[in-house]
Design an enzyme around this catalytic site. Structure first.
Site, PDB file in Angstrom:
ATOM      1  N   HIS A 153       0.844  -1.085   0.052  1.00 43.04           N
ATOM      2  CA  HIS A 153       0.009   0.249   0.040  1.00 43.04           C
ATOM      3  C   HIS A 153       0.891   1.381  -0.169  1.00 43.04           C
ATOM      4  CE1 HIS A 153      -3.962  -1.633   1.612  1.00 43.04           C
ATOM      5  NE2 HIS A 153      -3.764  -2.159   0.351  1.00 43.04           N
ATOM      6  N   GLU A 186       0.563   1.555   8.110  1.00 38.79           N
ATOM      7  CA  GLU A 186       1.138   2.667   6.951  1.00 38.79           C
ATOM      8  C   GLU A 186       1.476   3.809   7.447  1.00 38.79           C
ATOM      9  OE1 GLU A 186      -2.499   2.024   4.223  1.00 38.79           O
ATOM     10  OE2 GLU A 186      -2.021  -0.167   4.434  1.00 38.79           O
ATOM     11  N   TYR A 217      -9.586   4.577   2.213  1.00 41.29           N
ATOM     12  CA  TYR A 217     -10.203   3.405   2.738  1.00 41.29           C
ATOM     13  C   TYR A 217     -11.827   3.388   2.488  1.00 41.29           C
ATOM     14  CZ  TYR A 217      -6.112   1.179   4.139  1.00 41.29           C
ATOM     15  OH  TYR A 217      -4.972   0.512   4.095  1.00 41.29           O
TER      16      TYR A 217
HETATM   17  C1  HEM Z   1      -8.990  -3.748   4.624  1.00 43.54           C
HETATM   18  C2  HEM Z   1      -8.796  -3.079   3.663  1.00 43.54           C
HETATM   19  C3  HEM Z   1      -7.552  -3.603   2.797  1.00 43.54           C
HETATM   20  C4  HEM Z   1      -7.031  -4.842   2.576  1.00 43.54           C
HETATM   21  C5  HEM Z   1      -7.454  -5.971   3.487  1.00 43.54           C
HETATM   22  C6  HEM Z   1      -6.200  -4.799   1.336  1.00 43.54           C
HETATM   23  C7  HEM Z   1      -5.640  -5.870   1.050  1.00 43.54           C
HETATM   24  C8  HEM Z   1      -4.679  -6.070  -0.250  1.00 43.54           C
HETATM   25  C9  HEM Z   1      -3.690  -6.969  -0.422  1.00 43.54           C
HETATM   26  C10 HEM Z   1      -3.819  -8.580  -0.049  1.00 43.54           C
HETATM   27  C11 HEM Z   1      -3.086  -6.554  -1.567  1.00 43.54           C
HETATM   28  C12 HEM Z   1      -1.973  -7.677  -2.129  1.00 43.54           C
HETATM   29  C13 HEM Z   1      -0.705  -7.205  -1.397  1.00 43.54           C
HETATM   30  C14 HEM Z   1       0.733  -7.739  -2.146  1.00 43.54           C
HETATM   31  O1  HEM Z   1       1.031  -7.705  -3.136  1.00 43.54           O
HETATM   32  O2  HEM Z   1       1.057  -8.980  -1.408  1.00 43.54           O
HETATM   33  C15 HEM Z   1      -3.153  -5.327  -1.756  1.00 43.54           C
HETATM   34  C16 HEM Z   1      -2.748  -4.488  -2.811  1.00 43.54           C
HETATM   35  C17 HEM Z   1      -3.234  -3.271  -2.998  1.00 43.54           C
HETATM   36  N1  HEM Z   1      -4.252  -2.442  -2.522  1.00 43.54           N
HETATM   37 FE1  HEM Z   1      -4.968  -3.044  -0.781  1.00 43.54          FE
HETATM   38  N2  HEM Z   1      -6.321  -3.754   0.893  1.00 43.54           N
HETATM   39  C18 HEM Z   1      -7.267  -2.905   1.806  1.00 43.54           C
HETATM   40  C19 HEM Z   1      -7.497  -1.504   1.260  1.00 43.54           C
HETATM   41  C20 HEM Z   1      -7.157  -0.795   0.051  1.00 43.54           C
HETATM   42  C21 HEM Z   1      -7.401   0.613  -0.273  1.00 43.54           C
HETATM   43  C22 HEM Z   1      -8.454   1.325   0.507  1.00 43.54           C
HETATM   44  C23 HEM Z   1      -6.907   0.693  -1.637  1.00 43.54           C
HETATM   45  C24 HEM Z   1      -7.195   2.137  -2.257  1.00 43.54           C
HETATM   46  C25 HEM Z   1      -8.281   2.448  -2.639  1.00 43.54           C
HETATM   47  C26 HEM Z   1      -6.046  -0.276  -1.944  1.00 43.54           C
HETATM   48  C27 HEM Z   1      -5.640  -0.426  -2.866  1.00 43.54           C
HETATM   49  C28 HEM Z   1      -4.448  -1.348  -3.116  1.00 43.54           C
HETATM   50  C29 HEM Z   1      -3.613  -1.210  -4.377  1.00 43.54           C
HETATM   51  C30 HEM Z   1      -3.458  -0.214  -5.398  1.00 43.54           C
HETATM   52  C31 HEM Z   1      -2.831  -2.236  -4.172  1.00 43.54           C
HETATM   53  C32 HEM Z   1      -1.686  -2.968  -5.298  1.00 43.54           C
HETATM   54  C33 HEM Z   1      -2.187  -3.821  -6.390  1.00 43.54           C
HETATM   55  C34 HEM Z   1      -0.948  -4.433  -7.006  1.00 43.54           C
HETATM   56  O3  HEM Z   1      -0.196  -4.896  -6.640  1.00 43.54           O
HETATM   57  O4  HEM Z   1      -1.523  -4.489  -8.365  1.00 43.54           O
HETATM   58  N3  HEM Z   1      -6.192  -1.375  -0.839  1.00 43.54           N
HETATM   59  N4  HEM Z   1      -4.317  -4.708  -0.758  1.00 43.54           N
END
Ligand code: HEM
Length: 147
Positions: free
Chosen positions: A87, A139, A97
């Site tokens: 993130h 974060e 969020y």
């Molecule tokens: C409780 C809330 C959230 C959880 C559990 C979560 C979970 C995750 C997970 C598991 C990943 C992949 C991590 C990895 O590379 O191993 C990820 C990546 C990401 N998350 Fe979140 N996330 C949350 C909230 C958010 C929010 C609010 C945003 C933005 C609006 C966001 C945007 C992203 C982006 C842009 C990635 C990178 C995707 C990529 O690697 O292509 N996430 N998140």
């Protein structure tokens, strides 16, 4: 400080987690349809996809999986740390969020219909914010370290 979830909330989330996960793909797809209406949010994912080549689909899957384990988050600390790092790399901030909450919870209703009662959605909303607060805290520490 993150407020602990009530026993009732945990019980509702756990008892509905399986149904929600069984429809995980439909819920995820619907969630992204709702989320990407906002071009600023979509841009966060477009950039990430270019750097990692990964599908953002894992995000919703992770929220569903974590919610199921909502009372043993300590055991998930390494996974949470990994997400927080990703993130921070992709510039996710606390103000992003609500957009995910506002896309995920209605998506659960869209797919499950009446099976997702108001009580169920409220419990899932609390579980989402519990996890979100943990991530936002990690974060913030990483952003501070990088500054
Ligand atoms: C409780 C809330 C959230 C959880 C559990 C979560 C979970 C995750 C997970 C598991 C990943 C992949 C991590 C990895 O590379 O191993 C990820 C990546 C990401 N998350 Fe979140 N996330 C949350 C909230 C958010 C929010 C609010 C945003 C933005 C609006 C966001 C945007 C992203 C982006 C842009 C990635 C990178 C995707 C990529 O690697 O292509 N996430 N998140």
């Amino acid at each position: 400080m993150t407020q602990p979830l009530s026993a009732e909330t945990k019980a509702i989330v756990k008892s509905t987690a399986l149904a929600i996960q069984q429809h995980g793909l439909a819920i995820t797809t619907r969630m992204y349809e709702r989320l990407f209406v906002d071009p600023d949010i979509k841009a966060l994912f477009d950039q990430a996809a270019q750097t990692s080549g990964e599908q953002p689909r894992r995000l919703a899957a992770a929220i569903l999986a974590f919610a199921q384990n909502v009372d043993k988050l300590e055991a998930r600390a390494p996974a949470i740390a990994k997400i927080a790092h990703r993130h921070v790399e992709t510039g996710i901030r606390p103000e992003h969020y609500p957009a995910v909450a506002n896309a995920l919870l209605p998506a659960i209703r869209d797919v499950l219909g009446d099976a997702a009662s108001d009580k169920v959605l409220t419990a899932w909303g609390e579980a989402y914010w519990f996890l979100a607060d943990v991530l936002i805290g990690e974060e913030a520490a990483l952003y501070e370290k990088a500054a």
